[in-house]
Design an enzyme around this catalytic site. Structure first.
Site, PDB file in Angstrom:
ATOM      1  NE  ARG A   1      37.022  90.559  78.579  1.00 46.67           N
ATOM      2  CZ  ARG A   1      37.249  89.441  77.914  1.00 46.67           C
ATOM      3  NH1 ARG A   1      36.327  89.015  77.049  1.00 46.67           N
ATOM      4  NH2 ARG A   1      38.362  88.761  78.082  1.00 46.67           N
TER       5      ARG A   1
ATOM      6  CD  GLU B   1      30.705  88.641  82.055  1.00 46.90           C
ATOM      7  OE1 GLU B   1      31.615  87.797  81.972  1.00 46.90           O
ATOM      8  OE2 GLU B   1      30.128  89.122  81.065  1.00 46.90           O
TER       9      GLU B   1
ATOM     10  CG  HIS C   1      32.227  85.649  79.178  1.00 48.40           C
ATOM     11  ND1 HIS C   1      32.751  86.700  79.897  1.00 48.40           N
ATOM     12  CD2 HIS C   1      33.099  85.433  78.163  1.00 48.40           C
ATOM     13  CE1 HIS C   1      33.894  87.096  79.352  1.00 48.40           C
ATOM     14  NE2 HIS C   1      34.118  86.339  78.291  1.00 48.40           N
TER      15      HIS C   1
END
Length: 336
Positions: free
Chosen positions: A246, A275, A307
């Site tokens: 994360r 993000e 991601h």
């Protein structure tokens, strides 16, 4: 909190009467899987590509269970709206659930469950990023695209000659360790509850001794900015940092200068602070407001990906199946 392994029991299938589940934030590939799998579980899915919000909570009326994506934060107004239309269970199609205030949801009568999926998806991607980082892949490929085929000024490194520190030894961290064993490198791990047989050391020792540090810890209040300025300064000079966990595990404002001044050798980041609203969107024709992201992408020793480590056919199938199974387990009263 509940979670589900990627298996289903026979009593979930061919249930009668059918169970309704509203599925929010559903991309076309996910939607196809939900439509393919739902009938076998006796489920009637209501599917929307829109992320769950207070304005579309009405789509869940009549269904006690909803499935949501991880790409959008789910605020208190949305949770209250879901509660008003009768939702009692929310399954997030992710391992992490930091985009949801779980305590608040449960305080208004909505239970939250996450899913498990193939750890191999993220583990494979993590090893790819490690190899790309230590072999200067970003600049090598960029140069080749411009027909500059000279060797890089800095020679690459072989993983067998390095010490790799793995922070977090859950399913994904353990899968990363399993892969690293084949490279013959020294492996160090750190976890509040170590689950591997390799060398487990205090966090500061891991940072001081590791040539590569890879993050696989969950994001909690305790792990937010786990790598802050002080801990980044403790890292071995020239070390590489990999993050497929994360974004907020790293203090980005502390990371940038450490990369700029050569304190760190490089970074490969599949996740990043801030993000949200950038990753998963087409930003080619609009400005990027994150100065940190723009600066990181300028640096020749930093790899950024949006991601995407989890995104494989196997993992997506696990995610869809387990979201359905979680909802049916709740409906059946088995809340273990």
């Amino acid at each position: 909190m509940t979670s589900s392994e990627p298996t289903a029991t026979a009593d979930h299938r061919n249930r009668s009467p059918a169970t309704g589940i509203t599925i929010y934030g559903c991309e076309p590939d996910e939607a196809a899987l939900f439509r393919e799998m739902a009938p076998g579980f006796g489920v009637v899915p209501t599917i929307t590509e829109a992320a769950v919000s207070a304005s579309n909570a009405e789509l869940a009326r009549g269904n006690r269970c909803v499935s949501v994506g991880h790409k959008t934060r789910i605020g208190h107004p949305t949770l209250r709206a879901l509660g008003r239309v009768g939702v009692k269970y929310l399954s997030t199609r992710s391992i992490g659930y930091n985009h949801i205030d779980v305590a608040y949801a449960e305080s208004i009568g909505i239970r939250v469950g996450n899913v498990s999926y193939s750890p191999d998806s993220v583990a494979d991607y993590t090893l790819m990023l490690m190899l790309m980082a230590v072999r200067n892949a970003k600049e090598t490929v960029r140069r080749a695209d411009l027909h500059d085929y000279r060797l890089h000024e800095v020679r690459g490194k072989e993983v067998r000659d390095l010490t790799v520190g793995v922070i977090g030894t859950g399913r994904i961290g353990t899968a990363v360790v399993d892969r690293l064993l084949g490279f013959g490198c020294r492996i160090l791990t750190h976890d509040a509850r170590p689950e591997t047989s390799v060398d487990h050391v205090p966090l500061d020792a891991l940072l001081e001794w590791s040539d590569i540090v890879t993050l696989h810890a969950p994001l909690t209040a305790e792990t937010h900015h786990l790598l802050d300025r002080h801990r980044i300064e403790r890292m071995k000079r020239g070390a590489f940092l990999i993050n497929t966990g994360r974004g907020p595990l790293i203090d980005t404002e502390a990371l940038v200068p450490a990369l700029e001044n050569g304190r760190l050798g490089g970074a490969a980041l599949d996740v990043l602070e801030g993000e949200e609203g950038i990753f998963y969107a087409d930003c080619r024709d609009k400005p990027i407001e994150s100065k940190a992201l723009l600066r990181l992408q300028e640096l020749p020793n930093v790899l950024i990906s949006p991601h995407t480590a989890y995104y494989t056919d196997h993992a997506l199938s696990d995610t869809v199946e387990n979201s359905i199974v979680n909802c049916l387990t709740f409906e059946n009263g088995n809340q273990a």
